[in-house]
Motif scaffolding. Structure first.
Motif, PDB file in Angstrom:
ATOM      1  N   LEU A  48       0.891  -1.245   0.017  1.00 19.54           N
ATOM      2  CA  LEU A  48       0.007  -0.112   0.002  1.00 19.54           C
ATOM      3  C   LEU A  48       0.905   1.164  -0.046  1.00 19.54           C
ATOM      4  O   LEU A  48       0.597   2.051  -0.772  1.00 19.54           O
ATOM      5  N   SER A  49       1.888   1.103   0.726  1.00 19.41           N
ATOM      6  CA  SER A  49       2.868   2.224   0.816  1.00 19.41           C
ATOM      7  C   SER A  49       3.546   2.627  -0.477  1.00 19.41           C
ATOM      8  O   SER A  49       3.819   3.811  -0.884  1.00 19.41           O
ATOM      9  N   ALA A  50       3.828   1.473  -1.059  1.00 16.36           N
ATOM     10  CA  ALA A  50       4.455   1.652  -2.626  1.00 16.36           C
ATOM     11  C   ALA A  50       3.481   2.251  -3.687  1.00 16.36           C
ATOM     12  O   ALA A  50       4.109   3.067  -4.381  1.00 16.36           O
ATOM     13  N   THR A  51       2.335   1.804  -3.689  1.00 14.15           N
ATOM     14  CA  THR A  51       1.463   2.295  -4.553  1.00 14.15           C
ATOM     15  C   THR A  51       1.220   4.003  -4.301  1.00 14.15           C
ATOM     16  O   THR A  51       1.106   4.584  -5.132  1.00 14.15           O
ATOM     17  N   ARG A  52       1.394   4.147  -2.974  1.00  9.41           N
ATOM     18  CA  ARG A  52       0.965   5.601  -2.500  1.00  9.41           C
ATOM     19  C   ARG A  52       2.157   6.341  -3.080  1.00  9.41           C
ATOM     20  O   ARG A  52       1.792   7.482  -3.814  1.00  9.41           O
ATOM     21  N   ARG A  53       3.345   5.882  -2.990  1.00  6.11           N
ATOM     22  CA  ARG A  53       4.466   6.938  -3.493  1.00  6.11           C
ATOM     23  C   ARG A  53       4.678   6.992  -4.983  1.00  6.11           C
ATOM     24  O   ARG A  53       5.034   7.877  -5.549  1.00  6.11           O
ATOM     25  N   LEU A  54       4.121   5.706  -5.694  1.00  5.33           N
ATOM     26  CA  LEU A  54       3.991   5.923  -7.118  1.00  5.33           C
ATOM     27  C   LEU A  54       3.080   6.750  -7.808  1.00  5.33           C
ATOM     28  O   LEU A  54       3.245   7.600  -8.595  1.00  5.33           O
ATOM     29  N   LEU A  55       1.686   6.792  -6.989  1.00  6.77           N
ATOM     30  CA  LEU A  55       0.778   7.446  -7.281  1.00  6.77           C
ATOM     31  C   LEU A  55       0.927   9.029  -7.112  1.00  6.77           C
ATOM     32  O   LEU A  55       0.547   9.867  -7.703  1.00  6.77           O
ATOM     33  N   GLU A  56       1.831   9.437  -5.945  1.00  8.21           N
ATOM     34  CA  GLU A  56       2.244  10.649  -5.835  1.00  8.21           C
ATOM     35  C   GLU A  56       3.142  11.250  -7.036  1.00  8.21           C
ATOM     36  O   GLU A  56       3.068  12.231  -7.129  1.00  8.21           O
ATOM     37  N   LEU A  57       3.833  10.395  -7.702  1.00  9.82           N
ATOM     38  CA  LEU A  57       4.416  10.885  -8.742  1.00  9.82           C
ATOM     39  C   LEU A  57       3.807  10.786 -10.134  1.00  9.82           C
ATOM     40  O   LEU A  57       3.951  11.650 -11.153  1.00  9.82           O
ATOM     41  N   ASN A  58       2.535  10.025 -10.386  1.00 11.18           N
ATOM     42  CA  ASN A  58       1.772   9.900 -11.381  1.00 11.18           C
ATOM     43  C   ASN A  58       0.562   9.489 -10.932  1.00 11.18           C
ATOM     44  O   ASN A  58       0.210   8.294 -10.884  1.00 11.18           O
ATOM     45  N   THR A  59      -0.502  10.408 -11.181  1.00 12.81           N
ATOM     46  CA  THR A  59      -1.817   9.984 -10.695  1.00 12.81           C
ATOM     47  C   THR A  59      -2.709   9.333 -11.764  1.00 12.81           C
ATOM     48  O   THR A  59      -3.804   8.902 -11.528  1.00 12.81           O
ATOM     49  N   GLU A  97      -4.563  15.474  -0.976  1.00 12.56           N
ATOM     50  CA  GLU A  97      -3.286  15.789  -1.383  1.00 12.56           C
ATOM     51  C   GLU A  97      -3.290  15.778  -2.908  1.00 12.56           C
ATOM     52  O   GLU A  97      -2.662  16.570  -3.897  1.00 12.56           O
ATOM     53  N   ILE A  98      -3.659  14.836  -3.361  1.00  8.65           N
ATOM     54  CA  ILE A  98      -3.541  14.390  -4.906  1.00  8.65           C
ATOM     55  C   ILE A  98      -4.450  15.351  -5.739  1.00  8.65           C
ATOM     56  O   ILE A  98      -4.070  16.031  -6.772  1.00  8.65           O
ATOM     57  N   ILE A  99      -5.604  15.568  -5.171  1.00  9.20           N
ATOM     58  CA  ILE A  99      -6.443  16.720  -5.905  1.00  9.20           C
ATOM     59  C   ILE A  99      -5.639  17.952  -6.109  1.00  9.20           C
ATOM     60  O   ILE A  99      -5.979  18.711  -7.103  1.00  9.20           O
TER      61      ILE A  99
END
Length: 328
Positions: A48-59, A97-99
């Motif tokens: 879950l943490s890894a997906t968060r780091r990736l989505l912070e870079l590319n939504t 944060e993503i928004i």
């Protein structure tokens, strides 16, 4: 942008190229790692943490958003409503944060809707306030308007008087339109709400409301005659009229208002087009109601349009031909 000189792009320095390569390598490595976790059906906090780091870079990685949902439903805390509430509240904070980084991400909005639908005790009033703030920043953002309609539907499900929610939203669209007459999403939302609002009205109240809507349209048209939103809303208003007589009256009023506008904006293309289309529509609804003088007005207007809008001259010529055959 048109009319602006092209600026020369500076060649990046060696250090800048190295930094860019480092960021790209880091992103690619993280993406590969997440995809491997997904292939191996790993559903842990670390994943879950890894997906968060990736989505912070590319939504825009919809596959990763899907994988993130799969992880959630396999976590031990998912089985307890209290733990699930806490997990998803954290997820909503992350999505906020993503928004701020990318308000126009389809996948992020879809994921927020999913998170709220899984939340044991969602706060729809909070979501309504959130989307109001977002629209205050970007009033025309259709993602925000779609999401607002979703939230409002949930508010109505819990409301003692669902129709009152529609009335409140109707007032909200008026606020947005008065801020910006070119806000297509606000006009569209208003068209969805008006039928519900009219159901609560008496006949006199309905007529008053229709008069108010026409007045709103006229204000918008006088502000920017070339903007299509108010004209389109008038067409929709015509469609919901209960009788042919009401439609004809609305069209006659439109012709009158266009003529008044053309006294001020005599070279405005859109009102001229609308004048011809409205008179033709009147003739279709009530054959013979368009006078010889108004038919001549149509042909004279088409002649003017050929001069004002040479790019569409063939369209106006074709309209002339059609009307000549109809009116002999």
């Amino acid at each position: 942008m048109h009319g602006r000189r092209r600026e020369l792009v500076r060649e990046p320095t060696v250090d800048e190229k190295a930094q860019t390569k480092q960021r790209v390598d880091k992103y690619c490595a993280l993406n590969t790692h997440v995809m491997e976790l997904r292939s191996n059906n790993v559903h842990t906090e670390d994943a879950l943490s890894a997906t968060r780091r990736l989505l912070e870079l590319n939504t825009e990685l919809h596959t990763v958003w899907n994988y993130r949902r799969q992880i959630f439903v396999h976590l031990d805390g998912w089985k307890s409503e209290g733990d699930r509430q806490a997990l998803l509240e954290q997820e909503l904070a992350f999505l906020l944060e993503i928004i701020m980084k990318n308000i126009k991400s389809y996948w992020m909005w879809n994921h927020r809707i999913w998170a709220l639908s899984q939340l044991p005790s969602p706060s729809w009033d909070r979501e309504l306030k959130l989307v109001a703030k977002l629209l205050a920043v970007d009033a025309r953002n259709f993602h925000g308007w779609d999401y607002r309609r979703f939230v409002v539907s949930k508010v109505k499900e819990a409301a003692e008087d669902p129709a009152a929610v529609d009335v409140s939203e109707f007032a909200f669209t008026l606020e947005q339109i008065n801020r910006d007459f070119a806000n297509h999403s606000a006009w569209h939302n208003r068209s969805k709400l008006l039928p519900s609002v009219l159901q609560r009205c008496s006949e006199d109240e309905r007529r008053k409301m229709m008069d108010d809507e026409v007045e709103l349209i006229i204000n918008a048209i006088y502000t920017d005659p070339e903007d299509q939103n108010a004209w389109l809303y008038h067409e929709w208003l015509l469609d919901i009229q209960p009788s042919r007589e009401d439609k004809c009256a609305l069209l006659r009023d439109k012709v009158s208002k266009i003529r008044e506008l053309l006294e001020i904006e005599d070279d405005s293309k859109r009102p001229l087009i609308e004048l011809v289309e409205t008179l033709v529509a009147l003739d279709g609804l009530e054959p013979g109601s368009v006078t010889d003088a108004e038919r001549t007005e149509c042909f004279d207007t088409l002649t003017r349009l050929k001069t004002l809008d040479a790019y569409h001259v063939n369209k106006y010529t074709d309209t002339e031909s059609v009307l000549c055959k109809r009116w002999q």
